[in-house]
Design an enzyme around this catalytic site. Structure first.
Site, PDB file in Angstrom:
ATOM      1  N   ASP A 185      19.499 -11.794  66.483  1.00 53.49           N
ATOM      2  CA  ASP A 185      18.866 -12.131  65.197  1.00 53.49           C
ATOM      3  C   ASP A 185      19.493 -13.344  64.499  1.00 53.49           C
ATOM      4  O   ASP A 185      19.033 -13.756  63.442  1.00 53.49           O
ATOM      5  CB  ASP A 185      18.875 -10.919  64.255  1.00 53.49           C
ATOM      6  CG  ASP A 185      20.280 -10.499  63.848  1.00 53.49           C
ATOM      7  OD1 ASP A 185      21.241 -11.251  64.097  1.00 53.49           O
ATOM      8  OD2 ASP A 185      20.420  -9.413  63.268  1.00 53.49           O
ATOM      9  N   TYR A 242      27.621 -19.511  65.068  1.00 50.35           N
ATOM     10  CA  TYR A 242      28.727 -18.965  65.861  1.00 50.35           C
ATOM     11  C   TYR A 242      29.594 -20.050  66.500  1.00 50.35           C
ATOM     12  O   TYR A 242      30.719 -19.769  66.917  1.00 50.35           O
ATOM     13  CB  TYR A 242      28.208 -18.013  66.939  1.00 50.35           C
ATOM     14  CG  TYR A 242      28.049 -16.599  66.426  1.00 50.35           C
ATOM     15  CD1 TYR A 242      29.076 -15.677  66.544  1.00 50.35           C
ATOM     16  CD2 TYR A 242      26.879 -16.200  65.791  1.00 50.35           C
ATOM     17  CE1 TYR A 242      28.944 -14.389  66.053  1.00 50.35           C
ATOM     18  CE2 TYR A 242      26.734 -14.912  65.302  1.00 50.35           C
ATOM     19  CZ  TYR A 242      27.771 -14.013  65.426  1.00 50.35           C
ATOM     20  OH  TYR A 242      27.655 -12.737  64.938  1.00 50.35           O
TER      21      TYR A 242
HETATM   22  N1  LIG Z   1      21.974  -8.960  68.948  1.00 54.62           N
HETATM   23  C1  LIG Z   1      22.070  -9.151  67.633  1.00 54.62           C
HETATM   24  O1  LIG Z   1      21.806 -10.223  67.127  1.00 54.62           O
HETATM   25  C2  LIG Z   1      22.553  -8.047  66.764  1.00 54.62           C
HETATM   26  C3  LIG Z   1      22.390  -8.058  65.381  1.00 54.62           C
HETATM   27  C4  LIG Z   1      22.904  -7.020  64.625  1.00 54.62           C
HETATM   28  C5  LIG Z   1      23.549  -5.966  65.255  1.00 54.62           C
HETATM   29  N2  LIG Z   1      23.699  -6.014  66.605  1.00 54.62           N
HETATM   30  C6  LIG Z   1      24.343  -4.933  67.354  1.00 54.62           C
HETATM   31  O2  LIG Z   1      23.678  -3.713  67.070  1.00 54.62           O
HETATM   32  C7  LIG Z   1      24.571  -2.640  67.320  1.00 54.62           C
HETATM   33  C8  LIG Z   1      24.630  -1.703  66.142  1.00 54.62           C
HETATM   34  O3  LIG Z   1      25.378  -2.289  65.098  1.00 54.62           O
HETATM   35  P1  LIG Z   1      25.843  -1.454  63.833  1.00 54.62           P
HETATM   36  O4  LIG Z   1      26.767  -2.307  63.063  1.00 54.62           O
HETATM   37  O5  LIG Z   1      24.668  -0.889  63.168  1.00 54.62           O
HETATM   38  O6  LIG Z   1      26.688  -0.302  64.548  1.00 54.62           O
HETATM   39  P2  LIG Z   1      26.827   1.247  64.184  1.00 54.62           P
HETATM   40  O7  LIG Z   1      28.162   1.666  64.697  1.00 54.62           O
HETATM   41  O8  LIG Z   1      26.462   1.501  62.779  1.00 54.62           O
HETATM   42  O9  LIG Z   1      25.711   1.946  65.085  1.00 54.62           O
HETATM   43  C9  LIG Z   1      25.786   2.072  66.461  1.00 54.62           C
HETATM   44  C10 LIG Z   1      25.362   3.467  66.885  1.00 54.62           C
HETATM   45  O10 LIG Z   1      25.425   3.504  68.319  1.00 54.62           O
HETATM   46  C11 LIG Z   1      25.848   4.824  68.685  1.00 54.62           C
HETATM   47  N3  LIG Z   1      26.338   4.797  70.059  1.00 54.62           N
HETATM   48  C12 LIG Z   1      27.504   4.281  70.506  1.00 54.62           C
HETATM   49  N4  LIG Z   1      27.574   4.406  71.835  1.00 54.62           N
HETATM   50  C13 LIG Z   1      26.415   5.003  72.248  1.00 54.62           C
HETATM   51  C14 LIG Z   1      25.913   5.395  73.507  1.00 54.62           C
HETATM   52  N5  LIG Z   1      26.592   5.163  74.636  1.00 54.62           N
HETATM   53  N6  LIG Z   1      24.701   5.992  73.555  1.00 54.62           N
HETATM   54  C15 LIG Z   1      24.007   6.217  72.418  1.00 54.62           C
HETATM   55  N7  LIG Z   1      24.431   5.853  71.187  1.00 54.62           N
HETATM   56  C16 LIG Z   1      25.629   5.259  71.108  1.00 54.62           C
HETATM   57  C17 LIG Z   1      26.886   5.169  67.635  1.00 54.62           C
HETATM   58  O11 LIG Z   1      27.102   6.547  67.568  1.00 54.62           O
HETATM   59  C18 LIG Z   1      26.274   4.584  66.369  1.00 54.62           C
HETATM   60  O12 LIG Z   1      25.518   5.545  65.679  1.00 54.62           O
HETATM   61  C19 LIG Z   1      25.905  -3.304  67.672  1.00 54.62           C
HETATM   62  O13 LIG Z   1      26.011  -3.449  69.075  1.00 54.62           O
HETATM   63  C20 LIG Z   1      25.782  -4.662  67.031  1.00 54.62           C
HETATM   64  O14 LIG Z   1      26.648  -5.597  67.606  1.00 54.62           O
HETATM   65  C21 LIG Z   1      23.214  -7.015  67.355  1.00 54.62           C
HETATM   66  O1  LIG Z   2      29.493  -8.747  60.902  1.00 52.15           O
HETATM   67  P1  LIG Z   2      28.173  -8.082  60.819  1.00 52.15           P
HETATM   68  O2  LIG Z   2      28.165  -6.706  61.448  1.00 52.15           O
HETATM   69  O3  LIG Z   2      27.542  -8.148  59.474  1.00 52.15           O
HETATM   70  O4  LIG Z   2      27.189  -8.985  61.681  1.00 52.15           O
HETATM   71  C1  LIG Z   2      27.359  -9.205  63.014  1.00 52.15           C
HETATM   72  C2  LIG Z   2      26.037  -9.665  63.546  1.00 52.15           C
HETATM   73  O5  LIG Z   2      25.805 -10.972  63.051  1.00 52.15           O
HETATM   74  C3  LIG Z   2      24.590 -11.605  63.427  1.00 52.15           C
HETATM   75  O6  LIG Z   2      23.507 -10.958  62.794  1.00 52.15           O
HETATM   76  C4  LIG Z   2      23.440 -11.122  61.357  1.00 52.15           C
HETATM   77  C5  LIG Z   2      22.501 -12.092  60.819  1.00 52.15           C
HETATM   78  O7  LIG Z   2      22.251 -13.123  61.637  1.00 52.15           O
HETATM   79  C6  LIG Z   2      23.045 -12.415  59.446  1.00 52.15           C
HETATM   80  O8  LIG Z   2      22.439 -13.491  58.898  1.00 52.15           O
HETATM   81  C7  LIG Z   2      22.830 -11.243  58.564  1.00 52.15           C
HETATM   82  O9  LIG Z   2      21.505 -11.204  58.104  1.00 52.15           O
HETATM   83  O10 LIG Z   2      23.143 -10.059  59.185  1.00 52.15           O
HETATM   84  C8  LIG Z   2      22.972  -9.936  60.616  1.00 52.15           C
HETATM   85  C9  LIG Z   2      23.746  -8.761  60.969  1.00 52.15           C
HETATM   86  O11 LIG Z   2      24.871  -8.588  60.157  1.00 52.15           O
HETATM   87  C10 LIG Z   2      24.507 -11.623  64.915  1.00 52.15           C
HETATM   88  O12 LIG Z   2      23.288 -12.152  65.385  1.00 52.15           O
HETATM   89  C11 LIG Z   2      24.744 -10.278  65.542  1.00 52.15           C
HETATM   90  O13 LIG Z   2      24.743 -10.393  66.938  1.00 52.15           O
HETATM   91  C12 LIG Z   2      26.039  -9.682  65.056  1.00 52.15           C
HETATM   92  O14 LIG Z   2      26.178  -8.353  65.511  1.00 52.15           O
HETATM   93 MN   LIG Z   3      23.337 -11.903  67.691  1.00 54.81          MN
END
Ligand SMILES: NC(=O)c1ccc[n+]([C@@H]2O[C@H](COP(=O)([O-])OP(=O)(O)OC[C@H]3O[C@@H](n4cnc5c(N)ncnc54)[C@H](O)[C@@H]3O)[C@@H](O)[C@H]2O)c1
Ligand SMILES: O=P(O)(O)OC[C@H]1O[C@H](O[C@H]2[C@H](O)[C@@H](O)[C@@H](O)O[C@@H]2CO)[C@H](O)[C@@H](O)[C@@H]1O
Ligand SMILES: [Mn+2]
Length: 447
Positions: free
Chosen positions: A176, A270
């Site tokens: 995102d 990043y």
């Molecule tokens: N790709 C992106 O741009 C982007 C953006 C925002 C968040 N994220 C990712 O989304 C994920 C969630 O972030 P968050 O801050 O809400 O985390 P969070 O810890 O609040 O939520 C993650 C959930 O995953 C569960 N979990 C962990 N291992 C698991 C497994 N093996 N099977 C099923 N459930 C499992 C946990 O119990 C938890 O409820 C993270 O990996 C974060 O890096 C990615």
């Molecule tokens: O430190 P966090 O958990 O807040 O964010 C880590 C994630 O950061 C990016 O997503 C951001 C987004 O791009 C930012 O602008 C804002 O709106 O919140 C998002 C989530 O916090 C990134 O793309 C993710 O991969 C990271 O997990």
């Molecule tokens: Mn990302």
């Protein structure tokens, strides 16, 4: 926006139902039922207690806004993954406790400590790979026709691992960050939202550049954007940034310095970690990192709001709302479901999309999204600066996956040492040795 074209209704599973991002996705799904109709919404998590807090509030939301939609939350994979059209994955293997160590261990050695970057990102990668592969296997077993849109980080390493381990699976890895930045670009330019912009972008995940941004009429918007970014980065300020946390403010503003390194493109935020690592370390507190902020803010807000909804027995006045994270994943599902060929970013095998980069690299480029998934668009040649950076970072990501597959300490040490933000192999080894101990419950035993 896509008009509903037939009478299909979809079944969606959120894997990582306990994620802080789940309520935003629920709101977006419920607000968009005319464009992406639902028959079922399910949550799956391996932490039933955490998930229940969000599920109890969601049950109220669904009952009030779309009682025809069946909702359930489960920790049973069979129940979760059976009869599903789309899986939205966002798990965090090791949760915030391990994220905290990913950040604090490198900082203790004077190196950037970050969720998806450098040693922290690699450590998280080795935890996430088996977790995400398990989700893919559940999906293929119980709903073989489903698509998985995966946000689980570090998306670059997860995508490289799934490319190798499950080459034919219907997983699409997404991010995102460029989406958020494109919403900012639209705001800077006075457009309604990112969908008003047509763009060219290439690189790796959390490691890319825009080469072109235009309006729908083809007018070049780069000169105006560059002028703004050179001064302010992607910081919009005012109402737009009223709820943006301090550390994100710093990141969006720092993009001004990142931009200066290559004024012919616009950078992903990043890149600050790779190009200004000493500045980042100087601005970090090794005892209070981003995880501490997330626990004190986002996690508290999300779980507090869920509790409030449950206690009130209604979600009529909820503060939860759609954001770029939730709208992007729902837009992707809609594009696949209705074969719209909308142009959107994904993290996919290169296969020529960036012509002078390894075809087996896992890159982030625009794709046309339809019922066969993403079709990559050709972004041409990376310039020398980008080609050098991408090649190095891609090797780091490949070595991390090699290390996981081969259980190899040496490959992991090489990955840490090659990483641009780690000053030398000695420091890389010190960090790695601390991380081996911290990750003993998650990593394979390294030889
Ligand atoms: N790709 C992106 O741009 C982007 C953006 C925002 C968040 N994220 C990712 O989304 C994920 C969630 O972030 P968050 O801050 O809400 O985390 P969070 O810890 O609040 O939520 C993650 C959930 O995953 C569960 N979990 C962990 N291992 C698991 C497994 N093996 N099977 C099923 N459930 C499992 C946990 O119990 C938890 O409820 C993270 O990996 C974060 O890096 C990615
Ligand atoms: O430190 P966090 O958990 O807040 O964010 C880590 C994630 O950061 C990016 O997503 C951001 C987004 O791009 C930012 O602008 C804002 O709106 O919140 C998002 C989530 O916090 C990134 O793309 C993710 O991969 C990271 O997990
Ligand atoms: Mn990302």
């Amino acid at each position: 926006m896509v008009a509903q074209k037939d009478d299909r209704k979809f079944s969606v599973l959120i894997a990582g139902g306990g994620s802080t991002y789940t309520p935003g996705i629920v709101l977006t799904l419920l607000n968009g039922l005319d464009k992406f109709p639902l028959r079922k919404l399910k949550f799956y998590d391996n932490d039933g207690e955490r998930q229940k807090k969000i599920a109890d509030a969601t049950a109220i939301l669904v009952k009030e806004r779309a009682p025809e939609v069946e909702f359930e939350a489960t920790t049973d994979p069979k129940e979760a993954f059976t009869d599903v059209d789309f899986v939205m994955a966002q798990i965090r293997v090791g949760k915030y406790a391990m994220r905290s160590l990913d950040e604090k261990i490198p900082l203790k050695h004077g190196v950037v400590g970050q969720e998806t970057t450098g040693p922290g990102g690699i450590a998280y990668g080795l935890r996430s790979i088996p977790g995400v592969i398990q989700l893919v296997d559940y999906m293929e077993k119980y709903s073989p026709n489903a698509w998985m849109l995966n946000y689980s980080n570090p998306a670059a390493i997860v995508a490289e691992a799934t490319r190798r381990e499950r080459p034919n699976s219907k997983i699409i890895n997404i991010c995102d960050m460029p989406i958020d930045i494109m919403d900012r670009m639209a705001a800077i330019l006075g457009f309604k939202d990112r969908n008003d912009l047509v763009f060219r972008y290439y690189g790796l995940n959390h490691f890319g550049w825009w080469t072109d941004v235009r309006d729908k009429q083809g007018n070049d918007l780069m000169p105006k954007l560059k002028k703004y970014v050179a001064k302010n980065g992607y910081w919009v300020g005012g109402d737009y940034d009223a709820n943006t946390e301090k550390s994100w403010e710093e990141t969006f503003k720092k993009a001004a310095d990142v931009y200066k390194l290559d004024p012919s493109t616009l950078p992903n935020t990043y890149l600050k970690y790779y190009l200004y690592p000493s500045w980042v370390v100087k601005h970090s507190n090794p005892n209070y990192t981003r995880t501490d902020e997330v626990e004190a803010h986002r996690q508290k807000l999300v779980f507090g709001e869920c509790k409030r909804i449950v206690e009130a027995g209604t979600a009529k006045d909820t503060e939860f709302k759609p954001d770029e994270h939730s709208t992007y994943i729902v837009d992707l599902c809609t594009a696949i479901a209705y074969n719209t060929h909308q142009r959107m970013l994904a993290i996919i095998p290169n296969e020529g999309a960036i012509s002078n980069i390894d075809p087996t690299a896992t890159v982030e480029v625009p794709c046309l999204f339809g019922s066969n998934g993403p079709e990559r668009l050709s972004m041409g040649k990376a310039a020398t600066f980008q080609q050098g950076m991408i090649t190095e970072q891609n090797s780091v990501e490949k070595l991390a996956v090699d290390a996981w597959q081969e259980h190899s300490y040496t490959k992991l040490w090489e990955a840490f040492s090659l990483c641009k933000i780690v000053p030398d192999a000695g420091i890389a080894k010190d960090i790695l040795d601390d991380m081996v101990v911290a990750n003993k419950d998650y990593w394979p035993e390294l030889k």
